[in-house]
Design an enzyme around this catalytic site. Structure first.
Site, mmCIF file in Angstrom:
data_model
loop_
_atom_site.group_PDB
_atom_site.id
_atom_site.type_symbol
_atom_site.label_atom_id
_atom_site.label_comp_id
_atom_site.label_asym_id
_atom_site.label_seq_id
_atom_site.Cartn_x
_atom_site.Cartn_y
_atom_site.Cartn_z
ATOM 1 C CD GLU A 1 -2.062 -2.303 1.074
ATOM 2 O OE1 GLU A 1 -0.969 -2.744 1.480
ATOM 3 O OE2 GLU A 1 -3.002 -3.050 0.746
ATOM 4 C CG HIS B 1 -11.293 -6.210 6.290
ATOM 5 N ND1 HIS B 1 -10.373 -6.718 7.169
ATOM 6 C CD2 HIS B 1 -10.777 -6.441 5.042
ATOM 7 C CE1 HIS B 1 -9.364 -7.247 6.495
ATOM 8 N NE2 HIS B 1 -9.582 -7.091 5.212
HETATM 9 C C1 LIG Z 1 -2.590 -4.494 3.998
HETATM 10 C C2 LIG Z 1 -3.577 -5.333 3.267
HETATM 11 N N1 LIG Z 1 -3.650 -5.228 1.933
HETATM 12 C C3 LIG Z 1 -4.542 -5.957 1.243
HETATM 13 C C4 LIG Z 1 -5.366 -6.838 1.873
HETATM 14 C C5 LIG Z 1 -6.387 -7.656 1.095
HETATM 15 N N2 LIG Z 1 -5.936 -9.029 1.036
HETATM 16 C C6 LIG Z 1 -6.380 -9.947 1.915
HETATM 17 S S1 LIG Z 1 -5.650 -11.433 1.690
HETATM 18 C C7 LIG Z 1 -4.745 -10.850 0.399
HETATM 19 C C8 LIG Z 1 -3.805 -11.750 -0.315
HETATM 20 C C9 LIG Z 1 -2.704 -12.216 0.567
HETATM 21 O O1 LIG Z 1 -1.846 -13.017 -0.178
HETATM 22 P P1 LIG Z 1 -0.838 -13.973 0.541
HETATM 23 O O2 LIG Z 1 -0.047 -13.188 1.538
HETATM 24 O O3 LIG Z 1 -0.051 -14.669 -0.489
HETATM 25 O O4 LIG Z 1 -1.733 -14.982 1.383
HETATM 26 P P2 LIG Z 1 -2.779 -16.069 0.830
HETATM 27 O O5 LIG Z 1 -4.122 -15.443 0.767
HETATM 28 O O6 LIG Z 1 -2.294 -16.520 -0.492
HETATM 29 O O7 LIG Z 1 -2.755 -17.163 1.845
HETATM 30 C C10 LIG Z 1 -5.013 -9.511 0.166
HETATM 31 C C11 LIG Z 1 -4.386 -8.698 -0.893
HETATM 32 C C12 LIG Z 1 -5.279 -6.906 3.269
HETATM 33 N N3 LIG Z 1 -6.081 -7.692 3.968
HETATM 34 N N4 LIG Z 1 -4.358 -6.162 3.943
#
Ligand SMILES: Cc1ncc(C[n+]2csc(CCOP(=O)(O)OP(=O)(O)O)c2C)c(N)n1
Ligand SMILES: Cc1ncc(C[n+]2csc(CCOP(=O)(O)OP(=O)(O)O)c2C)c(N)n1
Ligand SMILES: [Mg+2]
Ligand SMILES: [Mg+2]
Lengths: 333, 330, 333, 330
Positions: free
Chosen positions: C63, C132
């Site tokens: 971000e 959220h």
């Molecule tokens: C700071 C932040 N940015 C964006 C999100 C939205 N978001 C939730 S899960 C996710 C993907 C996370 O990817 P990863 O770390 O690879 O974990 P996975 O879901 O694949 O287990 C995103 C972008 C968030 N919750 N927090």
């Protein structure tokens, strides 16, 4: 007599930390340059020498991880003091403060305890420009889960810092950079000022002035000036901004019927708005004039002393505002 | 499979418990019985299980938005978990946290986290407390591949190394962050390439192989306990369902073939086959495990469904810890 | 007729972006999952297909760098739209928003232009819990250099988003997650709603209700209810929160003499405090009752629907508050 | 010294200009003629000079709290710089920014920055604009060793690599962040070890050798211009004065011996000796350069001192850009 001993604002802070560390082995300090150097404002001077590197920890320039370090350690049972050098840097660590530290207990169904103290330095007046001069207390006070203090003098510094360290919730302790050298009487023994208790810094009958941080002192100076002209000001320093001791403020309002709220932060959306809104709600029928607010104009803090001196409110501006307020005719009269 | 049978069966149990909990949660969500978001751990069971089996209840972990798996692997109670997902007063968080904040401090599970990467700095704090007290405990930060792109992860990794804290960074590299593949969001293939930039050892393991994960975890945890500092484990794994919710096939961001290929490497079924082939356990042994926990899930769902909802007077409770402060001296 | 065409809130947003991209090759979109997937709320659906990967860019989960990408590109002459999925995530990027984007022009002596649009989704009601569901507009509105909008309906979405993209200053455009599916009449041609102009959503004579985001609609529903009981509400939706169209609000106050301010954010320190403070200052002699405020209680947003439904203000609570306010006796009467 | 004499003399000129500006600023600060903080670039001149000599005015840079050196190296005007440091209306920022925000957009200098690491994401945005327009320009992010521990740096480095942007990350590793040595804040010795975690090439150069820095910069900038993506240059360097202000010796956090040792490697004097030894230039050539810019400094100080202060009516000007918006259709 020990009560007559005088300390500076910064020394009072240091003593509060030192005594807390002596009393409780779970108290430690972490932050940038807090160890060997004792903090850029000298706030942590001598502590690493006294307590060792284990308890006074120099960290990388990583404000998010500094708060996380404190939060994780607090929830694990320690009582951390973590430092963010300048208040402007809370923005760098805002997620850890607002979304993590403030909310962790609640999100966990109330089942955690977070005795975390975050210390920082706010305020303008050093020509430090837009990113090193802000008073951002309004951002923190809006967030349930945090407590916020902004002391105006050495006595309050020691008592509030002691209370913050002993407090079982995340607190943000804001030193004002321009008050660091201010002297005042500070008792030697540890003492607490309960969080959420305002101080009536001066009693008066014509108008109530609510002001915190350095502005409390400016308000007192204004009150002194106005006394010569026969205007009697009651000055209230809330000391703790979250929770806010609105009762003391409203009580005073009922007596004086006129209020000015003063802060160094930008006026629009500042905490003064909350104070004003609560006063007019709780003491509507007692107000002889609208609650008036003094704060910084709607711009970032300018660098040049020629601009900054016109930007930050001072005793003169406060006095002028009070004069206007007192002169305001009552409705219908 | 150099581990004693007991350990292997324990790894199996953890994985089965996760699978059953998650499948049940998925079914409930499809039936609109669970409010809010749901990020299932199905497919990745070997990672949480392999790591958490190397920990005691005094070792603390931080988790992610995909946190049920971590809590179950840490020994989480089905009843209180299911009740929390349903927003009931009997849930782990009294209904205040839900899926994304589920936690059990007594088990050392410091919460799922709705902010990607935000758990890592908190784990650093837990590890700091361990080192400060010299209690021999360690902390583990779980996070995804996508999370390694966020500043909080970086600061946490570096600070842990600078302070030589007893911590393990456990990366679940499932090749996607939400709906975006890894190669759009980083120019490297292996997360482990980041470890040397902090000065810690890093290792890649097959995240579909619980024994491989456990081996790596045992080593990393032992190093941390012995004062050897942080390390990074990158487990290559895959989520079988969607980023949130249960739909798996037919979403455009992953091909059905890719999903199917990974499903053939199911961490539980491949493990069971290997165990049976090696003569360590029988199909009946495994079926007993499934049956036991299937019953526990049914019980948990019943418990959760019968549990009361929290009441609105509780909304403002639990924000602060109350303590009597002493008075100002006169 | 094209004016009669109906679109959803999210489609109105999408159309504003699409038309701006068609009109100006310097407009681009960047953010998490905005490209191939079209954004987790569908807000950017189809745009990458229409404009290619060069102009609709999937970013890492970063971000701070997302805002920096927008800021650096904006000061270099492009017109970026960068997305932060959930409003709670502004905290992760707070330094880039508050200390960089908002202040860059001013710190540079006014010499830069920063046509940056930050889009995000705020609001509770989806059982998305404490991280959220926040409405954090108060944090942004206090920061000089930013503009902030929080639209309540599809028509305003398109007009305000178009204005934000064309605006030469950093703007934060807040969609409300629970309004995404709301339908309304939206003209096909591009149009702007000037930032800083409130909308009188309903005219009335007994009380003024100021409400934004989803609360504007709840206020209208409350007004409808109360009309049956003979209470006439004027509902004002400021639409833009920074700059705030206080003139329209004060004018209405002078007519109705009573005001309720409603927002979904936590009441303490919310923007409602600023609105109340300004009203009592500008229309003190016209107020028959204190300016009343409705907001969330002082806690993080709880997860369970059983709690969340009692946490978020609604038409019922607004109506009850208005009844109380109208029933309040005048002083001395 | 494979570069033409003209290039070498240009490198020298940039360094001399920085040194003279900084020494003058230091003297003025000691005489309490400069308000605010002052972070001097003395000792590190070879880095900014060597890098910026590889750039055009259309290539943009972001800078740090220690930003005068970068602006001078980019061709900054002494008068407007000195006036800004004094808080005068004629300064680059009309007195609103001061030392920590000094900038010249026409020269592609996107501002010093008071927040450690915060310039890097902004440089990513500048590089994005370059790639978007395909104009062949590049961006450079300057930052310190300490700054590589902050999240913003990490996110910027990764994003630049993920999007393959035309950018150079230029690290001034002076071994300290304020008063804390590098080994307290990271477990690695070389910042360049971080490059591979993002998937970009990295190189260590002697930051006291302007030619070495320039060589590395020319290569990295050429790569970026040609679409080859980001790279990292780590220049090992040292600041001769204190973190802020001018005091150098006698502060406890660095030994006097360490400071003296580095001073013997003064980037300007060692360069002059080498040039003279190689017969490329004479002592007189160099003296002429010093004299020219010494005069320019005196002129700038006089200009700044005579310049008017900004007036309080300007406080709220320059917050927003004003533009007439069109009206709502009826
Ligand atoms: C700071 C932040 N940015 C964006 C999100 C939205 N978001 C939730 S899960 C996710 C993907 C996370 O990817 P990863 O770390 O690879 O974990 P996975 O879901 O694949 O287990 C995103 C972008 C968030 N919750 N927090
Ligand atoms: C986010 C943030 N944290 C802390 C500071 C205080 N600070 C200013 S300069 C500095 C040291 C920076 O070290 P480095 O990046 O190595 O640059 P150097 O000063 O050595 O050139 C620190 C900690 C800051 N300005 N911003
Ligand atoms: Mg992933
Ligand atoms: Mg350094």
């Amino acid at each position: 007599m020990s009560e007559e001993r005088s300390l500076t604002y910064v020394a009072a802070f240091n003593e509060a930390v030192r005594q807390a560390m002596e009393a409780d082995p779970d108290v430690f300090v972490a932050g940038e340059d807090v160890g060997a150097f004792g903090g850029v404002f000298g706030t942590f001077g001598g502590l690493q020498k006294a307590f060792g590197e284990r308890r006074v920890v120099d960290t990388p320039i990583s404000e998010q991880a500094i708060i996380g370090l404190g939060l994780g350690a607090a929830v694990s049972g320690l009582r951390p003091i973590v430092d963010l050098m300048f208040m402007d840097f809370i923005c760098v660590a805002m997620d850890q403060i607002v979304n993590q530290a403030a909310k962790l207990k609640y999100m966990f169904g109330g089942k955690a305890t977070v005795p975390l103290t975050i210390t920082t330095a706010g305020g303008a007046g050093l020509s430090a420009a837009a990113q090193h001069s802000q008073s951002l207390e309004a951002l923190l006070c809006h967030i349930p889960g945090l407590k916020v203090v902004y002391p105006s003098n050495p006595y309050d510094v020691k008592g509030l810092m002691t209370a913050c360290i002993r407090e079982d919730n995340p607190t943000v302790f804001i030193k004002h950079k321009r008050l660091l050298g201010m002297s005042g009487v500070v008792p030697e023994e540890p003492y607490e000022i309960p969080l959420g208790s305002a101080r009536v810094a001066r009693e008066g009958t014509d108008v109530t002035v609510v002001a915190w941080g350095r502005m409390a002192n400016e308000a007192l100076a204004a009150a002194e000036k106005l006394a010569a002209d026969g205007i009697s000001c009651e000055v209230i320093d809330p000391r703790t901004l979250q929770p806010l001791d609105i009762d003391t403020i409203v009580e005073s309002t009922r007596k004086t019927n006129r209020v000015v709220v003063v802060h160094e932060a930008v006026k629009f959306g500042g905490l003064g708005a909350e104070v004003a809104a609560e006063i007019q709600e709780a003491a509507f029928d007692h107000l002889d004039a609208p609650v008036s607010r003094i704060g910084a104009p709607f711009s970032p803090v300018p660098f040049s002393p020629a601009l900054e001196s016109g930007y930050v409110p001072d005793a003169k501006r406060i006095a002028a505002e009070i004069r206007d307020l007192v002169a305001r005719p009552l409705v219908g009269s | 499979m150099d581990f004693p049978r007991e350990t292997l069966m324990d790894l199996h149990k953890r994985m089965v418990r996760i699978r059953l909990f998650e499948e049940a949660a998925g079914r409930l969500a499809e039936g609109a019985k669970l409010p809010g978001f749901l990020h299932l751990y199905v497919g990745e069971e070997a990672v949480a299980s392999g790591v958490c089996a190397a920990l005691t209840d005094h070792d603390q972990i931080t988790s992610t938005h995909r946190g049920h798996g971590h809590l179950v692997a840490k020994g989480g109670d089905f009843r209180r978990m299911m009740a929390e997902l349903m927003g009931k007063a009997t849930g782990y968080n009294n209904g205040k946290g839900g899926s994304m904040h589920i936690c059990d401090l007594d088990l050392g599970m410091l919460g799922a986290n709705g902010i990607v990467g935000a758990g890592a700095p908190i784990a650093v704090g837990a590890a700091f407390a361990d080192k400060y007290r010299g209690d021999g405990n360690v902390a583990v930060a779980f996070f995804g591949d996508g999370a390694t792109n966020i500043g909080a992860f970086h600061e946490a990794a570096n600070m842990a190394c600078a302070l030589q804290l007893p911590i393990v960074f456990a990366c679940e590299n499932n090749e996607y962050g939400e709906f975006t593949p890894r190669d759009k969001t980083m120019a490297i293939t292996d997360i482990v390439d980041r470890a040397q930039g902090y000065g810690m050892p890093g290792v890649i393991v097959d995240g579909m192989d619980v024994v491989a994960v456990h081996e790596a975890a045992v080593e990393a945890v032992a190093r941390a306990r012995a004062g050897g500092g942080p390390s990074l484990i990158e487990a290559k794994t895959y989520r079988f369902y969607n980023h949130h919710g249960v739909q798996n096939l037919g979403l455009k961001y992953r091909t059905d073939e890719e999903v199917e290929l990974w499903k053939q490497r199911d961490p539980i079924f491949t493990f069971e086959s290997r165990m049976i082939d090696a003569g360590i356990a029988t199909a009946a042994d495994f079926e007993a495990v499934w049956a036991e926990w299937r019953a526990a899930i049914d019980d948990a769902i019943a418990f959760a469904e019968e549990s009361p909802l929290p009441t609105v007077d509780q909304i403002t409770q639990g924000v602060y810890t109350t303590r009597q402060t002493t008075e100002v001296p006169a």
